[in-house]
Design a protein around this motif. Structure first.
Motif, PDB file in Angstrom:
ATOM      1  N   GLN A  77       0.830  -1.198   0.000  1.00 57.30           N
ATOM      2  CA  GLN A  77       0.000   0.000   0.000  1.00 57.30           C
ATOM      3  C   GLN A  77       0.873   1.259   0.000  1.00 57.30           C
ATOM      4  OE1 GLN A  77      -1.891  -0.716   3.916  1.00 57.30           O
ATOM      5  NE2 GLN A  77      -1.273   1.365   4.440  1.00 57.30           N
ATOM      6  N   ASN A  78       2.171   1.087   0.232  1.00 58.98           N
ATOM      7  CA  ASN A  78       3.120   2.197   0.179  1.00 58.98           C
ATOM      8  C   ASN A  78       4.467   1.653  -0.274  1.00 58.98           C
ATOM      9  OD1 ASN A  78       4.350   4.695   0.460  1.00 58.98           O
ATOM     10  ND2 ASN A  78       4.689   4.456   2.661  1.00 58.98           N
ATOM     11  N   PRO A  79       4.590   1.338  -1.584  1.00 55.47           N
ATOM     12  CA  PRO A  79       5.800   0.651  -2.061  1.00 55.47           C
ATOM     13  C   PRO A  79       7.050   1.494  -2.022  1.00 55.47           C
ATOM     14  CG  PRO A  79       4.426   1.311  -3.904  1.00 55.47           C
ATOM     15  CD  PRO A  79       3.626   1.588  -2.672  1.00 55.47           C
ATOM     16  N   GLY A  80       6.900   2.820  -2.021  1.00 56.58           N
ATOM     17  CA  GLY A  80       8.064   3.695  -2.077  1.00 56.58           C
ATOM     18  C   GLY A  80       8.693   3.677  -3.449  1.00 56.58           C
ATOM     19  N   ILE A  81       9.460   4.708  -3.757  1.00 56.48           N
ATOM     20  CA  ILE A  81      10.186   4.769  -5.021  1.00 56.48           C
ATOM     21  C   ILE A  81      11.495   5.499  -4.803  1.00 56.48           C
ATOM     22  CG2 ILE A  81       8.902   6.841  -5.705  1.00 56.48           C
ATOM     23  CD1 ILE A  81       9.281   5.910  -8.621  1.00 56.48           C
ATOM     24  N   ASN A  82      12.558   4.932  -5.325  1.00 53.18           N
ATOM     25  CA  ASN A  82      13.874   5.555  -5.233  1.00 53.18           C
ATOM     26  C   ASN A  82      14.428   5.648  -6.652  1.00 53.18           C
ATOM     27  OD1 ASN A  82      16.310   6.601  -4.421  1.00 53.18           O
ATOM     28  ND2 ASN A  82      16.739   4.998  -2.916  1.00 53.18           N
ATOM     29  N   THR A  83      14.434   6.874  -7.204  1.00 49.04           N
ATOM     30  CA  THR A  83      14.947   7.098  -8.550  1.00 49.04           C
ATOM     31  C   THR A  83      16.467   7.156  -8.473  1.00 49.04           C
ATOM     32  OG1 THR A  83      12.953   8.350  -9.055  1.00 49.04           O
ATOM     33  CG2 THR A  83      14.799   8.578 -10.578  1.00 49.04           C
ATOM     34  N   VAL A  84      17.135   6.260  -9.184  1.00 50.11           N
ATOM     35  CA  VAL A  84      18.568   6.034  -8.986  1.00 50.11           C
ATOM     36  C   VAL A  84      19.391   7.291  -9.221  1.00 50.11           C
ATOM     37  CG1 VAL A  84      20.564   4.702  -9.728  1.00 50.11           C
ATOM     38  CG2 VAL A  84      18.328   3.604  -9.575  1.00 50.11           C
ATOM     39  N   ALA A  85      19.238   7.933 -10.380  1.00 46.20           N
ATOM     40  CA  ALA A  85      20.041   9.119 -10.691  1.00 46.20           C
ATOM     41  C   ALA A  85      19.787  10.230  -9.685  1.00 46.20           C
ATOM     42  CB  ALA A  85      19.745   9.597 -12.110  1.00 46.20           C
ATOM     43  N   ASN A  86      18.518  10.405  -9.312  1.00 45.50           N
ATOM     44  CA  ASN A  86      18.180  11.460  -8.348  1.00 45.50           C
ATOM     45  C   ASN A  86      18.831  11.202  -6.998  1.00 45.50           C
ATOM     46  OD1 ASN A  86      16.455  11.652 -10.543  1.00 45.50           O
ATOM     47  ND2 ASN A  86      14.818  12.568  -9.359  1.00 45.50           N
ATOM     48  N   ALA A  87      18.796   9.933  -6.573  1.00 48.97           N
ATOM     49  CA  ALA A  87      19.374   9.591  -5.274  1.00 48.97           C
ATOM     50  C   ALA A  87      20.884   9.778  -5.266  1.00 48.97           C
ATOM     51  CB  ALA A  87      19.015   8.144  -4.916  1.00 48.97           C
ATOM     52  N   ILE A  88      21.532   9.468  -6.396  1.00 51.51           N
ATOM     53  CA  ILE A  88      22.990   9.546  -6.453  1.00 51.51           C
ATOM     54  C   ILE A  88      23.473  10.979  -6.658  1.00 51.51           C
ATOM     55  CG2 ILE A  88      25.031   8.848  -7.760  1.00 51.51           C
ATOM     56  CD1 ILE A  88      23.810   6.635  -6.051  1.00 51.51           C
ATOM     57  N   PHE A  89      22.906  11.663  -7.649  1.00 48.58           N
ATOM     58  CA  PHE A  89      23.415  12.985  -8.010  1.00 48.58           C
ATOM     59  C   PHE A  89      22.584  14.136  -7.446  1.00 48.58           C
ATOM     60  CE2 PHE A  89      24.873  10.123 -11.435  1.00 48.58           C
ATOM     61  CZ  PHE A  89      26.237  10.293 -11.279  1.00 48.58           C
ATOM     62  N   GLY A  90      21.414  13.825  -6.926  1.00 53.17           N
ATOM     63  CA  GLY A  90      20.570  14.882  -6.374  1.00 53.17           C
ATOM     64  C   GLY A  90      20.348  14.758  -4.887  1.00 53.17           C
ATOM     65  N   ALA A  91      21.208  13.996  -4.217  1.00 52.11           N
ATOM     66  CA  ALA A  91      21.044  13.783  -2.778  1.00 52.11           C
ATOM     67  C   ALA A  91      21.147  15.101  -2.021  1.00 52.11           C
ATOM     68  CB  ALA A  91      22.113  12.816  -2.265  1.00 52.11           C
ATOM     69  N   ASN A  92      20.427  15.184  -0.927  1.00 52.05           N
ATOM     70  CA  ASN A  92      20.396  16.385  -0.087  1.00 52.05           C
ATOM     71  C   ASN A  92      20.865  15.993   1.330  1.00 52.05           C
ATOM     72  OD1 ASN A  92      19.880  18.940   0.860  1.00 52.05           O
ATOM     73  ND2 ASN A  92      17.695  18.590   1.168  1.00 52.05           N
ATOM     74  N   TRP A  93      22.066  16.317   1.703  1.00 54.25           N
ATOM     75  CA  TRP A  93      23.121  17.079   1.061  1.00 54.25           C
ATOM     76  C   TRP A  93      23.834  16.247  -0.014  1.00 54.25           C
ATOM     77  CZ3 TRP A  93      24.223  22.178   2.281  1.00 54.25           C
ATOM     78  CH2 TRP A  93      23.535  22.699   3.356  1.00 54.25           C
ATOM     79  N   PRO A  94      24.622  16.967  -0.897  1.00 53.59           N
ATOM     80  CA  PRO A  94      25.306  16.237  -1.967  1.00 53.59           C
ATOM     81  C   PRO A  94      26.300  15.214  -1.417  1.00 53.59           C
ATOM     82  CG  PRO A  94      25.259  18.584  -2.460  1.00 53.59           C
ATOM     83  CD  PRO A  94      24.769  18.438  -1.045  1.00 53.59           C
ATOM     84  N   ILE A  95      26.373  14.068  -2.086  1.00 56.21           N
ATOM     85  CA  ILE A  95      27.372  13.066  -1.734  1.00 56.21           C
ATOM     86  C   ILE A  95      28.758  13.608  -2.070  1.00 56.21           C
ATOM     87  CG2 ILE A  95      28.208  10.738  -2.282  1.00 56.21           C
ATOM     88  CD1 ILE A  95      25.321   9.970  -2.924  1.00 56.21           C
ATOM     89  N   TYR A  96      29.718  13.327  -1.216  1.00 56.16           N
ATOM     90  CA  TYR A  96      31.095  13.782  -1.427  1.00 56.16           C
ATOM     91  C   TYR A  96      31.547  13.352  -2.824  1.00 56.16           C
ATOM     92  CZ  TYR A  96      35.867  14.944   0.107  1.00 56.16           C
ATOM     93  OH  TYR A  96      37.107  15.507   0.252  1.00 56.16           O
ATOM     94  N   PRO A  97      31.963  14.276  -3.700  1.00 55.90           N
ATOM     95  CA  PRO A  97      32.266  13.954  -5.102  1.00 55.90           C
ATOM     96  C   PRO A  97      33.239  12.803  -5.289  1.00 55.90           C
ATOM     97  CG  PRO A  97      32.189  16.325  -4.817  1.00 55.90           C
ATOM     98  CD  PRO A  97      32.083  15.727  -3.440  1.00 55.90           C
ATOM     99  N   GLU A  98      34.238  12.690  -4.389  1.00 51.86           N
ATOM    100  CA  GLU A  98      35.210  11.626  -4.556  1.00 51.86           C
ATOM    101  C   GLU A  98      34.564  10.238  -4.472  1.00 51.86           C
ATOM    102  OE1 GLU A  98      35.838  14.468  -3.278  1.00 51.86           O
ATOM    103  OE2 GLU A  98      37.690  15.077  -4.300  1.00 51.86           O
ATOM    104  N   VAL A  99      33.477  10.133  -3.732  1.00 51.55           N
ATOM    105  CA  VAL A  99      32.754   8.860  -3.669  1.00 51.55           C
ATOM    106  C   VAL A  99      32.228   8.495  -5.049  1.00 51.55           C
ATOM    107  CG1 VAL A  99      30.728   7.687  -2.728  1.00 51.55           C
ATOM    108  CG2 VAL A  99      32.105   9.169  -1.256  1.00 51.55           C
ATOM    109  N   LEU A 100      31.675   9.484  -5.740  1.00 57.53           N
ATOM    110  CA  LEU A 100      31.057   9.225  -7.035  1.00 57.53           C
ATOM    111  C   LEU A 100      32.087   9.112  -8.154  1.00 57.53           C
ATOM    112  CD1 LEU A 100      27.955  11.576  -6.744  1.00 57.53           C
ATOM    113  CD2 LEU A 100      28.234   9.210  -6.014  1.00 57.53           C
TER     114      LEU A 100
END
Length: 226
Positions: A180-203
């Motif tokens: 009833q609440n499957p959730g959704i995690n859009t991959v590109a948004n989670a990786i490059f649009g994270a709040n706060w941004p992921i430390y660039p060296e990780v990516l």
């Protein structure tokens, strides 16, 4: 407006979803649940408060508007309208939800994403859709299919999947999910649009990318197809 056939097909997929119910809920219906001793600061988990059954009406089990096309005038060319217990209260505790997916002609996309709490079965109503999913470590096998009206495709629990309109006309699909609440995690948004941004060296290391390119991606606006 969807044709009569499409409406019948949409109801059919609801019945198909009933076979998936045991696969998900009552697993967690949220991303996390931090323990707390203060009852005044606590929130209800896994579902909603239940109405007195004697006060329930047919409206609690009905939703109108799924025949209305979604607005695909965005950078993805896609729109997802998910019907959960928030919009259809009668879904509460039933372990199922429904989605309408609209994709613009020539490349409208529901981008790679996954549902942390549900499997999905997709029914194409209009257009031609290229759909697929990728298996988990270590294989990362890609399963894809070109789907036309009347075709079904299943996306297993929590695997990354996508839908792309490869036709010259709008595409419409209905999907049933096992929560009833499957959730959704859009991959590109989670990786490059994270709040706060992921430390660039990780990516840069994870994706074999130049640091400046990563920072440019992080500076972009990342939108969901909803």
């Amino acid at each position: 407006m969807m044709k009569g056939y499409n409406l019948i097909a949409a109801f059919t997929i609801l019945s198909l979803a009933s076979t998936f119910v045991t696969a998900s809920d009552p697993s967690p219906l949220q991303d996390f649940c931090v323990a707390i001793d203060d009852a005044n600061s606590a929130v209800l988990v896994n579902g909603k408060l239940c109405k007195n059954p004697s006060l329930a009406t047919a409206d609690d089990f009905s939703y109108s508007g799924l025949n209305v096309p979604g607005n695909t005038s965005n950078q993805l060319g896609g729109h997802v309208n998910i019907i959960t217990a928030d919009l259809l209260p009668g879904l509460n505790t039933l372990g199922v939800s429904l989605v309408r997916i609209d994709l613009a002609p020539n490349g409208g996309l529901n981008p790679p994403h996954y549902h942390p709490r549900g499997s999905e079965v997709l029914l194409v109503l209009e257009g031609t859709i290229y759909a697929g999913f990728v298996t988990s470590n270590p294989d990362h096998r890609l399963f894809t299919k070109i789907l036309k009206p009347g075709d079904l495709f299943v996306f297993p629990f929590s695997l990354i999947h996508f839908q792309l309109n490869i036709g010259k006309t709008p595409a419409v699909a209905i999907a049933a999910l096992t929560s009833q609440n499957p959730g959704i995690n859009t991959v590109a948004n989670a990786i490059f649009g994270a709040n706060w941004p992921i430390y660039p060296e990780v990516l840069t290391t994870a994706f074999h990318l130049d640091k400046q390119f990563v920072e440019d991606l992080q500076a972009q606006e990342w939108v969901d197809p909803t």
